[in-house]
Every structure is written in C-alpha cells, then in structure tokens.
Design a protein around this motif. Structure first.
Motif, PDB file in Angstrom:
ATOM      1  N   LEU B 275      67.834  41.410  80.957  1.00 30.75           N
ATOM      2  CA  LEU B 275      66.500  40.836  80.797  1.00 30.75           C
ATOM      3  C   LEU B 275      65.981  41.208  79.409  1.00 30.75           C
ATOM      4  O   LEU B 275      65.827  42.389  79.107  1.00 30.75           O
ATOM      5  N   LEU B 276      65.757  40.188  78.569  1.00 28.66           N
ATOM      6  CA  LEU B 276      65.275  40.430  77.215  1.00 28.66           C
ATOM      7  C   LEU B 276      63.866  39.870  77.061  1.00 28.66           C
ATOM      8  O   LEU B 276      63.540  38.843  77.665  1.00 28.66           O
ATOM      9  N   ARG B 277      63.049  40.576  76.287  1.00 28.07           N
ATOM     10  CA  ARG B 277      61.707  40.064  76.028  1.00 28.07           C
ATOM     11  C   ARG B 277      61.530  39.789  74.537  1.00 28.07           C
ATOM     12  O   ARG B 277      61.934  40.597  73.704  1.00 28.07           O
ATOM     13  N   VAL B 278      60.959  38.641  74.238  1.00 26.29           N
ATOM     14  CA  VAL B 278      60.691  38.263  72.852  1.00 26.29           C
ATOM     15  C   VAL B 278      59.184  38.296  72.634  1.00 26.29           C
ATOM     16  O   VAL B 278      58.436  37.643  73.359  1.00 26.29           O
ATOM     17  N   GLN B 281      54.163  35.992  67.738  1.00 24.88           N
ATOM     18  CA  GLN B 281      52.883  35.713  67.057  1.00 24.88           C
ATOM     19  C   GLN B 281      53.178  34.517  66.161  1.00 24.88           C
ATOM     20  O   GLN B 281      53.656  34.692  65.048  1.00 24.88           O
ATOM     21  N   ASN B 282      52.973  33.310  66.653  1.00 22.39           N
ATOM     22  CA  ASN B 282      53.432  32.066  66.037  1.00 22.39           C
ATOM     23  C   ASN B 282      54.963  32.042  65.969  1.00 22.39           C
ATOM     24  O   ASN B 282      55.577  31.071  66.373  1.00 22.39           O
ATOM     25  N   GLU B 283      55.589  33.094  65.424  1.00 21.96           N
ATOM     26  CA  GLU B 283      57.047  33.191  65.367  1.00 21.96           C
ATOM     27  C   GLU B 283      57.559  34.221  66.377  1.00 21.96           C
ATOM     28  O   GLU B 283      56.794  35.028  66.895  1.00 21.96           O
ATOM     29  N   ASN B 284      58.884  34.183  66.605  1.00 19.93           N
ATOM     30  CA  ASN B 284      59.532  35.204  67.429  1.00 19.93           C
ATOM     31  C   ASN B 284      59.707  36.441  66.553  1.00 19.93           C
ATOM     32  O   ASN B 284      60.393  36.385  65.542  1.00 19.93           O
ATOM     33  N   LEU B 285      59.090  37.557  66.949  1.00 18.95           N
ATOM     34  CA  LEU B 285      59.026  38.693  66.024  1.00 18.95           C
ATOM     35  C   LEU B 285      59.882  39.889  66.426  1.00 18.95           C
ATOM     36  O   LEU B 285      60.413  40.582  65.571  1.00 18.95           O
ATOM     37  N   VAL B 286      59.981  40.166  67.705  1.00 18.21           N
ATOM     38  CA  VAL B 286      60.711  41.352  68.151  1.00 18.21           C
ATOM     39  C   VAL B 286      61.480  40.992  69.423  1.00 18.21           C
ATOM     40  O   VAL B 286      60.963  40.287  70.281  1.00 18.21           O
ATOM     41  N   VAL B 287      62.721  41.488  69.530  1.00 19.16           N
ATOM     42  CA  VAL B 287      63.493  41.318  70.763  1.00 19.16           C
ATOM     43  C   VAL B 287      63.719  42.693  71.376  1.00 19.16           C
ATOM     44  O   VAL B 287      64.221  43.600  70.702  1.00 19.16           O
ATOM     45  N   LEU B 288      63.329  42.845  72.633  1.00 20.81           N
ATOM     46  CA  LEU B 288      63.464  44.117  73.339  1.00 20.81           C
ATOM     47  C   LEU B 288      64.361  43.957  74.560  1.00 20.81           C
ATOM     48  O   LEU B 288      64.335  42.921  75.231  1.00 20.81           O
ATOM     49  N   GLU B 289      65.159  44.997  74.839  1.00 15.68           N
ATOM     50  CA  GLU B 289      65.948  45.027  76.078  1.00 15.68           C
ATOM     51  C   GLU B 289      66.009  46.474  76.559  1.00 15.68           C
ATOM     52  O   GLU B 289      66.470  47.341  75.819  1.00 15.68           O
TER      53      GLU B 289
END
Lengths: 195, 366
Positions: B275-278, B281-289
């Motif tokens: 499960l990944l979270r993006v 803020q207008n753009e995709n800034l950080v990907v967390l897992e």
C-alpha cells in the motif's frame, strides 16, 4: 408524518436486460429484478422499477433516490445509430474563446450553421433566440415563411436574395439586436460543418 | 503572422499529440490536464503551419524570449478555458515593458497543459518556441523555476485574465511574485495567463532547462507507439515502476488556488499486499510506503494508466483507477542546495530530507 427516505434504487440498462436493485443505508439488497431491455429503453426501466417497488410493499415510501446507469447513450454515439438531433449551447465567453465551438467533436456528428438556407434544409423545427431567450419556435417551413416575432422577421429579412434590393435598415436592425447575444446569429456567416 | 525566425527544427501539427502525451507525463500529476490545450494547439498549427523550435544555442543578439504560462488551480482549468485575446494581450504588454520585439516563447514548465499551450500561443503570435523550459517538469509555485535557482532577477510580470483585466507586477523577488500573482489569479476566478522573465542569448544559458520540448515529444511518441506502454515509457524516461495497482482512496480539495490531497494505491499482481500513499499539492510530491519515503520532490513522480501508460493528472484521479506509479531523477539543477531550498520536500512543508531517487532505490528502500 415524515417518512424516512433512506432507500436507494439503482437501475442499470444493459443491451439485453435492465436490472434494478434496492439498497438500504447499510448497502443491503432489499429487492432486485431483471427485466428485458425494451427497444424504447424506457419500457424496461418502467417495468424493473415497478417490480422492485411492488416487492418493497409499504417500504416503497422510504425510497429517497433513484439512480440510472446506462451505456445506451455512449453506444449510440459510438455506433452512430439511434441518434436524435440535439442542440448544444456553450456558455463560456468571455472565457474559452481560444476554443471554437465544438472543437474536437467528430466531424460526422456535427452541424453548425448560421446560414438560414442551410438551416431550412436540415432542420425540422427552429427555435429563434435573442439575448438568451426563445422569442419564437415552430416548424421550419412555417417559421421561416411566416415569421411572427419582429426579431425573426428581421433575421429572415436580412437574408440577401438575388434580384431583391438589399434592405440595409432591416439588416442593420438585425445585427444591432444581435450584438449583445452570446453567439452570432446573423445570416450569411457559416462555420465548419456547414456548406 | 508569418514565421520570421529561420530554423531547421519545427513543431508540426503531428507533433502535438506526442507533445501532449509527454507533457502530461512530465506534469507529475499537475500542470493542468493536457487534452483541451492539445485541441487548441493542433487547431493553431493546422491553420497556421509549423512553429520553429530554437535551441538556446540558436539565440542571437536580436532574440528576446518571454516565458508564458497559465496560473491557477488545475481543477478550475478543466472548466474555465483561456480566452483568445490573452496571448496577444500579454505579448503587447511584454514588448512595451521590454522595449524591444519579442521573438520567441518559452514554457515556464514543460509539465501538463503549460508545456503544450505555449506552442499554440507562439503559432498565433508568429513567434518561435524555445526548446527549453523553467522546470523540466511541473511545479505549483512561481519561485520554483530554473531562472530563480540560477539567481536571474525577474524585473516584471504581466498577467491577463479572461474578462480582460491586465496587471503589471514589478516584484522584488519571486516569492513576492508568487504571492501577488496568486492573489490576482484567485481574484480572477483561479485562472490567469502570465508572461514574465525576459531571456536573451546572454542570460538564458545555464538559467533554463534545455531540450525539454523535444524530449517531451520524444517520450510522448515512445508512449503512443509502445507495444508495452508502462515498460516502454519507463525505459524512455529512465524511470522505475514503484508499484502497479489500484487507487483505493483519493482525498482532494481546492484550497487557496491549489489542488491539495493524497492518493492511496494498493498493489495488484506481483505487488499484492503493498500500500503506497502519494502526497499531492497540484503535483505528486512524496511517495510513502510503511512509513518509508520512496521518492520525493524535486524528483519526478507520475501516476499513469497501467494499460495505456497515459498520465493521470491529480484532478482526474479517482477510486478504482488501475495505475502504475513511476519515479525518476530530476534535472541536476534541482539537486543543488539552492534548487532544494526552492523545491525540495521542506519547501512544500514536509519534514523530510531529500534523498536523490536513484540512490534511495539502490539503498535501503527496495
């Protein structure tokens, strides 16, 4: 007495069958039916809705909303079949003027014209609008041959006819009155899709 | 208007679809959806012919390049489209302010609709397009631009909205330009066009990210002709596919002229159980897992359709979308201390240190 309207009916019109399902707030199925899809589409919707409401009995008063899902419109457009003539009016100006009306629509689905002779040829009924309000509506021949509203009279009168002296006053009156309208409606100007 | 500027490279009407597809990928979710601008630019180039594409090295002493872009909330930009008069209005005022004829347009950002529209504006204004941009991607704020990293001052900016208002700003720095231009944009209904940063043969080298227009066309063409879209796209970009899966949650709001929120992607197939979270803020800034950071701005993070490889912009992302999440390295300019100060994770309010994407993947994270 205030009835609780907490039930939802969902209807899906497929190519063969029209399904209807009634859900309670916890998404439990209370009633469902499968009826044949009819050629007129509405018949199948009506019979499936009648069937689930009959199943609900007294609880039918609790139905708060009905949702209809169908790919019939999409299919009709994709197959270019069973299409009715539909007018599209875009309210965009002053924004969106970078984009001509209906840009990107498939050419074979389009007909845009401000040319009354062409409009007479393709249409069954005509609606004349001035300043965003319908001022006259009727069968094409009747409306163009015997216009009643002064604006329609001016529009039809502004069409140049070979051998007839151009009535500058009538034409000016028509264009003056159009100047506040969102779309140009004076004759003689036609855009893509028309001849 | 005729094309006066000679060039041996052109953007033709046939290049617009690949440009739009590529710009959408470089948009990293933002920059506005490309579909509507693609229509306007194709129409302009079909009616008026190709636009000359200049390299920075092609610029001579007579050239003056203006940076043009739309500003606003992408969610609004889908419904409220630009007016025909805006590019002409900007050019007229830009030439007055510059005191010289403008010869070319540069995109502020290659990502999203702002990477596509300038080609149509240049066509209609009879100008050339510079094969470069100010971001090499899309960013939400005016400060996050290569010329600012390079320390080039922005002496003036002109803004034009759809109803005809024109504002000339003389900001003391890019931070103030962002504040004032953003307020004007919100006042104008969250969409405005702007022109700023006069660039010349003397100032452009080293202050812009070069080759990005032709790069976007090349990536877009690779995608549109791909046999295996996601894999072919990743190869063309030098990107890593972080996960393939399904969007299971989208939280999104329009706030102070921005689209903000997050999206969760649940892995499918070989990525089942992940499960990944993006963060957006207008753009995709950080990907967390699992509490680990897989990638952060300014490296590029793009969500694409797992079947077609087409980029999905944040305002169109919705539950159930089958997607692949791609990440790849940004231009080296953004990895400098000044680049990270302006556009690193902390510039967006994340208490994270920047880890260059390539290194993060080779190290502990995968």
């Amino acid at each position: 007495m205030t009835a609780v309207r907490d039930l939802s009916v969902g209807i899906d019109v497929g190519g063969t069958n029209t399904d209807a399902v009634v859900l309670d707030p916890d998404h439990r199925v209370l009633a469902w039916t499968k009826q044949p899809t009819t050629a007129d589409v509405t018949g199948g919707i009506r019979s499936s809705l009648t069937a689930v409401l009959a199943d609900l009995g007294a609880d039918r008063a609790r139905v708060g909303r009905i949702m209809l899902g169908t790919t019939h419109a999409t299919n009709a457009i994709v197959r270019r079949r069973d299409l009715a003539r539909v007018a599209v009016i875009r309210l965009g100006a002053p924004a969106a003027t970078e984009f001509p009306p209906l840009v990107g629509w498939p050419d074979d689905l389009l007909f845009i014209s401000h040319n009354l002779a062409v409009v007479r040829y393709v249409s069954h009924r005509i609606c004349v609008m001035q300043h965003g309000r319908i001022v006259e509506e009727g069968e094409t021949e009747a409306l163009l041959d015997d216009p009643r509203h002064p604006y329609t009279v001016a529009l039809v009168g502004a069409v140049p006819v070979l051998g007839r002296k151009f009535d500058a006053d009538t034409a000016a009156a028509a264009s003056l009155r159009t100047s506040r309208a969102t779309a140009p409606t004076t004759s003689g100007h036609s855009s893509r899709g028309s001849s | 208007m005729p094309q006066h500027r000679p060039s041996d490279r052109w953007v033709t009407a046939a290049d617009v679809a690949p440009l739009a597809a590529g710009a959408a990928i470089f948009g990293t979710g933002g920059g506005g959806a490309v579909q509507t601008e693609q229509l306007a630019v194709e129409l302009a180039l079909t009616e008026r012919g190709p636009v000359s594409l200049l390299s920075v090295a092609d610029l001579d002493a007579d050239d003056a390049v203006i940076v043009m872009s739309a500003m606003g909330a992408p969610s609004v930009g889908i419904e409220m489209l630009p007016a025909a008069h805006q590019p002409e209005t900007l050019l007229r005022h830009a030439e007055q302010l510059a005191g010289r004829p403008i010869t070319a347009v540069m995109a502020a950002e290659i990502g999203g609709s702002n990477g596509v529209a300038p080609v149509g504006w240049a066509s209609r204004l009879g100008l050339a397009v510079l094969d470069a941009d100010g971001m090499g991607r899309a960013f939400p704020e005016a400060t996050m631009i290569a010329m600012n990293v390079a320390g080039l001052p922005c002496e003036w900016a002109v803004m034009s909205d759809v109803v005809g208002n024109v504002a000339v700003l003389r900001p003391i720095d890019l931070g103030w330009l962002e504040r004032q231009a953003r307020s004007l944009t919100v006042a104008s209904g969250a969409l405005a066009l702007g022109a700023h940063y006069l660039l010349t043969a003397a100032t452009a080298p080293g202050a812009v990210i070069e080759g990005t227009v032709s790069r976007a066309i090349e990536v877009g063409r690779a995608l549109l002709t791909a046999a295996d879209p996601v894999a072919d796209l990743a190869e063309a970009l030098g990107a890593t596919v972080l996960v393939t899966g399904k969007v299971v949650d989208v939280e999104r709001r329009t706030e102070s002229g921005f689209t903000r929120g997050s999206a969760s992607i649940e892995g499918t197939g070989g990525d089942r159980g992940r499960l990944l979270r993006v963060e957006i803020q207008n753009e995709n800034l950080v990907v967390l897992e699992d509490g680990l950071v897989l990638a952060t701005v300014p490296d590029l993070i793009s969500i694409v359709d797992s079947e077609t490889g087409e980029a999905i912009s944040t305002e169109l992302l919705r539950f159930g979308h089958r997607v692949a999440l791609l990440a790849w390295a940004c231009d080296p300019l953004w990895r400098t201390p000044r680049g990270l100060e302006l556009a690193g994770p902390r510039a967006f309010g994340y208490e994270l240190d920047y880890a260059p994407f390539g290194r993060a993947v080779d190290g502990a994270l995968r």
